[in-house]
Design a protein around this motif. Structure first.
Motif, short mmCIF file in Angstrom:
data_model
loop_
_atom_site.label_atom_id
_atom_site.label_comp_id
_atom_site.label_asym_id
_atom_site.label_seq_id
_atom_site.Cartn_x
_atom_site.Cartn_y
_atom_site.Cartn_z
N LEU A 151 0.83 -1.20 0.00
CA LEU A 151 0.00 0.00 0.00
C LEU A 151 0.87 1.26 0.00
CD1 LEU A 151 -2.70 1.48 0.29
CD2 LEU A 151 -2.59 1.06 2.75
N CYS A 152 1.91 1.26 0.84
CA CYS A 152 2.81 2.41 0.88
C CYS A 152 3.57 2.56 -0.44
CB CYS A 152 3.79 2.27 2.03
SG CYS A 152 3.01 2.34 3.65
N SER A 153 3.95 1.43 -1.02
CA SER A 153 4.66 1.47 -2.30
C SER A 153 3.77 2.01 -3.41
CB SER A 153 5.16 0.07 -2.66
OG SER A 153 5.82 0.07 -3.91
N ALA A 154 2.50 1.63 -3.39
CA ALA A 154 1.56 2.13 -4.40
C ALA A 154 1.32 3.62 -4.23
CB ALA A 154 0.24 1.37 -4.29
N ALA A 155 1.43 4.11 -3.00
CA ALA A 155 1.17 5.53 -2.74
C ALA A 155 2.37 6.40 -3.05
CB ALA A 155 0.76 5.72 -1.28
N THR A 156 3.57 5.93 -2.73
CA THR A 156 4.76 6.79 -2.84
C THR A 156 5.84 6.25 -3.75
OG1 THR A 156 5.87 5.71 -0.95
CG2 THR A 156 4.35 7.51 -0.45
N GLY A 157 5.71 4.98 -4.18
CA GLY A 157 6.77 4.37 -4.97
C GLY A 157 7.91 3.87 -4.13
N ASP A 158 7.78 3.96 -2.80
CA ASP A 158 8.82 3.55 -1.87
C ASP A 158 8.19 2.64 -0.83
OD1 ASP A 158 10.92 3.23 -0.18
OD2 ASP A 158 11.38 5.36 0.07
N GLU A 159 8.90 1.61 -0.42
CA GLU A 159 8.38 0.66 0.56
C GLU A 159 8.61 1.10 2.00
OE1 GLU A 159 10.00 -3.17 -0.28
OE2 GLU A 159 8.81 -3.46 -2.11
N ASP A 160 9.10 2.30 2.20
CA ASP A 160 9.36 2.82 3.54
C ASP A 160 8.04 3.25 4.18
OD1 ASP A 160 10.13 4.08 5.84
OD2 ASP A 160 11.79 5.17 4.93
N VAL A 161 7.55 2.45 5.10
CA VAL A 161 6.26 2.72 5.74
C VAL A 161 6.32 4.00 6.56
CG1 VAL A 161 4.55 1.87 7.38
CG2 VAL A 161 5.66 0.28 5.79
N GLU A 169 5.22 11.63 5.78
CA GLU A 169 5.38 12.66 4.76
C GLU A 169 4.34 12.61 3.64
OE1 GLU A 169 9.34 12.32 3.30
OE2 GLU A 169 10.24 12.17 5.31
N HIS A 170 3.67 11.47 3.48
CA HIS A 170 2.81 11.33 2.30
C HIS A 170 1.43 10.80 2.67
CE1 HIS A 170 6.35 12.05 -0.19
NE2 HIS A 170 6.99 11.10 0.50
N LYS A 171 0.86 11.29 3.76
CA LYS A 171 -0.48 10.83 4.15
C LYS A 171 -1.51 11.16 3.08
CE LYS A 171 -0.44 10.42 9.16
NZ LYS A 171 -1.11 10.79 10.42
N ASP A 172 -1.32 12.30 2.40
CA ASP A 172 -2.28 12.67 1.36
C ASP A 172 -2.30 11.66 0.23
OD1 ASP A 172 0.34 13.39 0.82
OD2 ASP A 172 -0.25 14.98 -0.57
N LYS A 173 -1.15 11.07 -0.07
CA LYS A 173 -1.09 10.06 -1.12
C LYS A 173 -1.67 8.72 -0.65
CE LYS A 173 2.93 12.08 -3.45
NZ LYS A 173 4.33 11.86 -3.91
N LEU A 174 -1.48 8.43 0.62
CA LEU A 174 -2.07 7.19 1.15
C LEU A 174 -3.59 7.22 1.07
CD1 LEU A 174 0.02 6.36 4.36
CD2 LEU A 174 -0.24 4.93 2.33
N GLU A 175 -4.16 8.40 1.23
CA GLU A 175 -5.62 8.53 1.25
C GLU A 175 -6.25 8.27 -0.11
OE1 GLU A 175 -6.42 12.38 2.74
OE2 GLU A 175 -6.03 11.88 4.84
#
Length: 289
Positions: free
Chosen positions: A102-112, A118-124
């Motif tokens: 899910l984090c990778s799909a949101a930011t392109g990075d697997e760093d949860v 930093e990217h809660k808006d993308k997670l949403e």
């Protein structure tokens, strides 16, 4: 959840560990002893499973894993540990891969951690349905993971409300408004025959009801005379529910079914017309047989 490092290092907290799902007093004590042998520290949930697995086993860890949080507990002796944010969440270890995806799909990075901070808006805005299909996992699991990452330990349930008396009555008897709705056919056993009414009890549930004289029969001779000459105790009557009536008894509310064994009420046509009324005025779905 329960912080396993706090449990191991603060004695007065240890009594809560036995109430974690899947543990109990003996397994909780065995787990604390295993952690003590490791210097009273646990680095991760994965460590608990791999290094302390002989204490819990796969099935026990599956039950308790999500309820055992791993933090430094604000203890100076544990401040140098490298911890994962997922280990301090309600996300089950078996779902970590979905959380990383899910984090990778949101930011392109697997760093949860970076995704959450930093990217809660993308997670949403991640397309969870597409991700569930891609990962062959349950959509409901991804929704729960997303909510936990965005609002850690947030309450997803609606605010509680007091149960009303009628709702409590239905819950205690395993019934619903539908199962006791007006027009439903039931069988009732005669418990007491009075002068103007008969007290009965449903045969399928321990619910009491009452049948007034006028609702007993459509025959004229039933409207006068002694009802005890016409009905006997334990006699079973076929009845139709008229309503669930609220009465006051000793300063409390009691609910009693009003029933009818009158042949006019047992006739299904009138009730079918009533139950087939549509939402709009004058609308009806009733079709004569």
């Amino acid at each position: 959840g329960v912080d396993i490092n706090l449990e191991a290092n603060v004695p007065w907290r240890r009594h809560t560990l036995q109430f974690v799902p899947g543990l109990g007093p003996r397994k909780a004590q065995a787990l604390l002893q295993a952690v003590a042998r490791n210097g009273n520290r646990v680095e991760s949930r994965n460590f608990m499973y791999k290094e302390l697995g002989d204490v819990m086993g796969r099935t026990v860890f599956r039950n308790c894993g999500a309820c055992l949080r791993v933090t430094d507990g604000a203890l100076p002796a544990l401040s140098n540990m490298e911890l994962r944010q997922l280990d301090n969440s309600r996300i089950h270890p078996e779902s970590y891969r979905q959380a990383v995806a899910l984090c990778s799909a949101a930011t392109g990075d697997e760093d949860v951690e970076a995704a959450v901070e930093e990217h809660k808006d993308k997670l949403e805005v991640v397309d969870l349905a597409a991700l569930a299909e891609q990962r062959a996992c349950k959509l409901a699991t991804l929704i729960d993971i997303q909510q936990e990452l965005l609002i850690p330990f947030g309450e997803l349930r609606l605010p509680g409300r007091a149960v009303k008396d009628r709702e409590a009555f239905l819950l205690m008897h395993g019934e619903t408004e539908g199962s006791l709705c007006a027009g439903r056919l039931v069988e009732a056993k005669v418990m007491y025959v009075g002068r103007e009414e008969v007290k009965v009890r449903l045969t399928h549930a321990p619910l009491d009801g009452v049948i007034q004289r006028a609702d007993l029969s459509s025959q004229p001779d039933w409207q006068h005379g002694d009802l005890r000459e016409k009905l006997q105790r334990d006699q079973v009557l076929r009845c139709r529910i008229l309503d669930l009536h609220e009465v006051s008894f000793n300063n409390s509310k009691v609910y009693v079914l009003r029933l009818s064994s009158n042949s006019n009420q047992l006739n299904p046509i009138a009730w079918e017309k009533l139950m087939c009324v549509g939402d709009k005025e004058g609308e009806s779905y009733y079709e004569p047989h």
